[in-house]
Design a protein around this motif. Sequence first.
Motif, PDB file in Angstrom:
ATOM      1  N   ALA A 297       0.830  -1.199   0.000  1.00  0.00           N
ATOM      2  CA  ALA A 297       0.000   0.000   0.000  1.00  0.00           C
ATOM      3  C   ALA A 297       0.871   1.257   0.000  1.00  0.00           C
ATOM      4  CB  ALA A 297      -0.931  -0.002   1.211  1.00  0.00           C
ATOM      5  N   LEU A 298       1.929   1.256   0.807  1.00  0.00           N
ATOM      6  CA  LEU A 298       2.829   2.408   0.852  1.00  0.00           C
ATOM      7  C   LEU A 298       3.518   2.616  -0.498  1.00  0.00           C
ATOM      8  CD1 LEU A 298       4.465   1.901   4.362  1.00  0.00           C
ATOM      9  CD2 LEU A 298       2.868   3.714   3.707  1.00  0.00           C
ATOM     10  N   ALA A 299       3.937   1.525  -1.130  1.00  0.00           N
ATOM     11  CA  ALA A 299       4.569   1.632  -2.444  1.00  0.00           C
ATOM     12  C   ALA A 299       3.626   2.295  -3.435  1.00  0.00           C
ATOM     13  CB  ALA A 299       4.986   0.249  -2.941  1.00  0.00           C
ATOM     14  N   ASN A 300       2.363   1.904  -3.391  1.00  0.00           N
ATOM     15  CA  ASN A 300       1.371   2.483  -4.295  1.00  0.00           C
ATOM     16  C   ASN A 300       1.182   3.978  -4.017  1.00  0.00           C
ATOM     17  OD1 ASN A 300      -0.920   1.883  -6.311  1.00  0.00           O
ATOM     18  ND2 ASN A 300      -1.958   2.980  -4.672  1.00  0.00           N
ATOM     19  N   TYR A 301       1.164   4.341  -2.735  1.00  0.00           N
ATOM     20  CA  TYR A 301       1.023   5.755  -2.393  1.00  0.00           C
ATOM     21  C   TYR A 301       2.232   6.565  -2.857  1.00  0.00           C
ATOM     22  CZ  TYR A 301      -3.184   5.233   0.481  1.00  0.00           C
ATOM     23  OH  TYR A 301      -4.468   5.017   0.918  1.00  0.00           O
ATOM     24  N   TYR A 302       3.422   6.021  -2.669  1.00  0.00           N
ATOM     25  CA  TYR A 302       4.615   6.742  -3.126  1.00  0.00           C
ATOM     26  C   TYR A 302       4.660   6.821  -4.655  1.00  0.00           C
ATOM     27  CZ  TYR A 302       6.800   7.057   1.483  1.00  0.00           C
ATOM     28  OH  TYR A 302       7.101   7.375   2.784  1.00  0.00           O
ATOM     29  N   LYS A 303       4.121   5.836  -5.317  1.00  0.00           N
ATOM     30  CA  LYS A 303       4.138   5.841  -6.783  1.00  0.00           C
ATOM     31  C   LYS A 303       3.208   6.915  -7.343  1.00  0.00           C
ATOM     32  CE  LYS A 303       3.844   2.761 -10.787  1.00  0.00           C
ATOM     33  NZ  LYS A 303       3.605   1.370 -11.243  1.00  0.00           N
ATOM     34  N   HIS A 304       2.090   7.151  -6.661  1.00  0.00           N
ATOM     35  CA  HIS A 304       1.084   8.084  -7.185  1.00  0.00           C
ATOM     36  C   HIS A 304       0.956   9.369  -6.376  1.00  0.00           C
ATOM     37  CE1 HIS A 304      -0.236   5.022 -10.004  1.00  0.00           C
ATOM     38  NE2 HIS A 304      -0.258   4.167  -9.016  1.00  0.00           N
ATOM     39  N   GLY A 305       1.472   9.393  -5.152  1.00  0.00           N
ATOM     40  CA  GLY A 305       1.310  10.544  -4.285  1.00  0.00           C
ATOM     41  C   GLY A 305      -0.106  10.636  -3.732  1.00  0.00           C
ATOM     42  N   ILE A 306      -0.292  11.526  -2.756  1.00  0.00           N
ATOM     43  CA  ILE A 306      -1.619  11.763  -2.183  1.00  0.00           C
ATOM     44  C   ILE A 306      -1.894  13.261  -2.285  1.00  0.00           C
ATOM     45  CG2 ILE A 306      -3.092  11.590  -0.148  1.00  0.00           C
ATOM     46  CD1 ILE A 306      -1.321   9.306   0.835  1.00  0.00           C
ATOM     47  N   ALA A 307      -2.843  13.612  -3.113  1.00  0.00           N
ATOM     48  CA  ALA A 307      -3.153  15.036  -3.341  1.00  0.00           C
ATOM     49  C   ALA A 307      -3.545  15.718  -2.034  1.00  0.00           C
ATOM     50  CB  ALA A 307      -4.285  15.151  -4.359  1.00  0.00           C
ATOM     51  N   GLY A 308      -3.051  16.944  -1.852  1.00  0.00           N
ATOM     52  CA  GLY A 308      -3.409  17.726  -0.683  1.00  0.00           C
ATOM     53  C   GLY A 308      -2.786  17.251   0.608  1.00  0.00           C
ATOM     54  N   SER A 309      -1.726  16.457   0.507  1.00  0.00           N
ATOM     55  CA  SER A 309      -1.049  15.934   1.702  1.00  0.00           C
ATOM     56  C   SER A 309       0.458  16.091   1.535  1.00  0.00           C
ATOM     57  CB  SER A 309      -1.397  14.458   1.894  1.00  0.00           C
ATOM     58  OG  SER A 309      -0.538  13.626   1.129  1.00  0.00           O
ATOM     59  N   PRO A 310       1.219  15.824   2.602  1.00  0.00           N
ATOM     60  CA  PRO A 310       2.680  15.882   2.474  1.00  0.00           C
ATOM     61  C   PRO A 310       3.274  14.732   1.657  1.00  0.00           C
ATOM     62  CG  PRO A 310       1.974  16.128   4.769  1.00  0.00           C
ATOM     63  CD  PRO A 310       0.798  15.650   3.998  1.00  0.00           C
ATOM     64  N   VAL A 311       2.455  13.750   1.307  1.00  0.00           N
ATOM     65  CA  VAL A 311       2.971  12.581   0.593  1.00  0.00           C
ATOM     66  C   VAL A 311       3.019  12.883  -0.906  1.00  0.00           C
ATOM     67  CG1 VAL A 311       2.706  10.123   0.127  1.00  0.00           C
ATOM     68  CG2 VAL A 311       2.018  11.057   2.352  1.00  0.00           C
ATOM     69  N   LYS A 312       4.219  13.120  -1.399  1.00  0.00           N
ATOM     70  CA  LYS A 312       4.413  13.425  -2.813  1.00  0.00           C
ATOM     71  C   LYS A 312       4.906  12.179  -3.551  1.00  0.00           C
ATOM     72  CE  LYS A 312       3.389  17.562  -1.617  1.00  0.00           C
ATOM     73  NZ  LYS A 312       1.976  18.023  -1.819  1.00  0.00           N
ATOM     74  N   ILE A 313       4.830  12.236  -4.870  1.00  0.00           N
ATOM     75  CA  ILE A 313       5.328  11.127  -5.675  1.00  0.00           C
ATOM     76  C   ILE A 313       6.817  10.931  -5.400  1.00  0.00           C
ATOM     77  CG2 ILE A 313       5.821  10.352  -8.029  1.00  0.00           C
ATOM     78  CD1 ILE A 313       3.246  11.752  -8.899  1.00  0.00           C
ATOM     79  N   ASP A 314       7.177   9.698  -5.089  1.00  0.00           N
ATOM     80  CA  ASP A 314       8.578   9.341  -4.830  1.00  0.00           C
ATOM     81  C   ASP A 314       8.816   7.975  -5.462  1.00  0.00           C
ATOM     82  OD1 ASP A 314      11.074   8.621  -3.853  1.00  0.00           O
ATOM     83  OD2 ASP A 314      10.730   9.448  -1.859  1.00  0.00           O
TER      84      ASP A 314
END
Length: 264
Positions: free
Chosen positions: A124-141
Motif C-alpha cells: 500500500a505504501l509503495a502504491n502511495y509513493y508511486k502516485h502521491g496523495i493530493a493535498g497531503s505531504p505525501v508526494k510522488i517518490d
Amino acid sequence: MVTSEFKLFKLMLIGMWIGLAPSGPALAFDIKGDVSRESGPFDLFKFGFKAYKNGQKEEAVEAYKYAAEKGHTGSRWALANMYADGDGVTQDDFEAFKIYSEIAQQGVEPGSEDTGFFVNALLALANYYKHGIAGSPVKIDLAQARQLYFQVASTFGVPEAQFQLAQMMLAGEGGNASPQQAKKWLNQARKSGHPGAMAVFGNILFDEGQTARGLALMTAALDRCKPKDCSWMEALQEQAFSVANEADRRTAVSLSHAIASGSD
C-alpha cells in the motif's frame, strides 16, 4: 484511494488470522456490551471483524481503534484499509498512509503471524509513493516506491510486487531502466500465475522473436485476468495475433493450454 490486487486477499487474511485463534464465546455486537475498551486486543479485533461482516461498520471502526491503541497489528491494518477505501469512514488516504507507515516501522519477526499485514502495508505504501496523495505531504517518490516493491518482491516473493517492480524497471521509473532484471521478475511472477506478468513477459518474448511462446503467454493471461485489466491484455494479445503466421498461432494455442494448466 489505493487500488490493489489484494482486496479479496484482505478479507481472506483477516478470516485466516481469526481462524487460527482459539474459539471463544460469541460476542454481542455492542461495543458497550461483552466487549469494551478494556478488553484484550484480540477480542476487540474479533469483535471488529464480526461487526464488519454484519454491516455494523461504525462498531467495527471503534473496536479496531481500541485494539490498535493496544498495539494490535491486524486492527491497525484493517483500520487503514477502511480509510483507504472509504469503507465505513470518510475516505482519507493520508490517514491510511500514516497507519500503514506505523505497521511498516514496527517491522515483523520471521515467521510471525503478522507477516501478511506487514507485507500488505508495504504494498500500500509503495502504491502511495508511486502516485502521491493530493493535498497531503505525501508526494510522488518513485525511488521509494521501487525500493518497497523490491523489498516485498525479493524478501517475500509476492507476485504483485514482482510485477510492479518489473514495470518500473522497464520504464526506468525510480532508477535506471533494467530490461533484463525486469524480465527476471516478470518470469518469476508469471510462474506464480500472475496474469499481468504473463501478458507483459509474453509481449517481450514476442518482440524478441519467440513468437509462438510469447503469444501463448499473452493468450493464457486472458484466461486469468481480472475484468479491469483484461482490456489492455487483450489489446496486446490481439496485436500479436494479427501479425503472427498461422503455424505460430496454432502452436501458441497449444502452448497456452499447457501454461494455463501449470505444466509450463
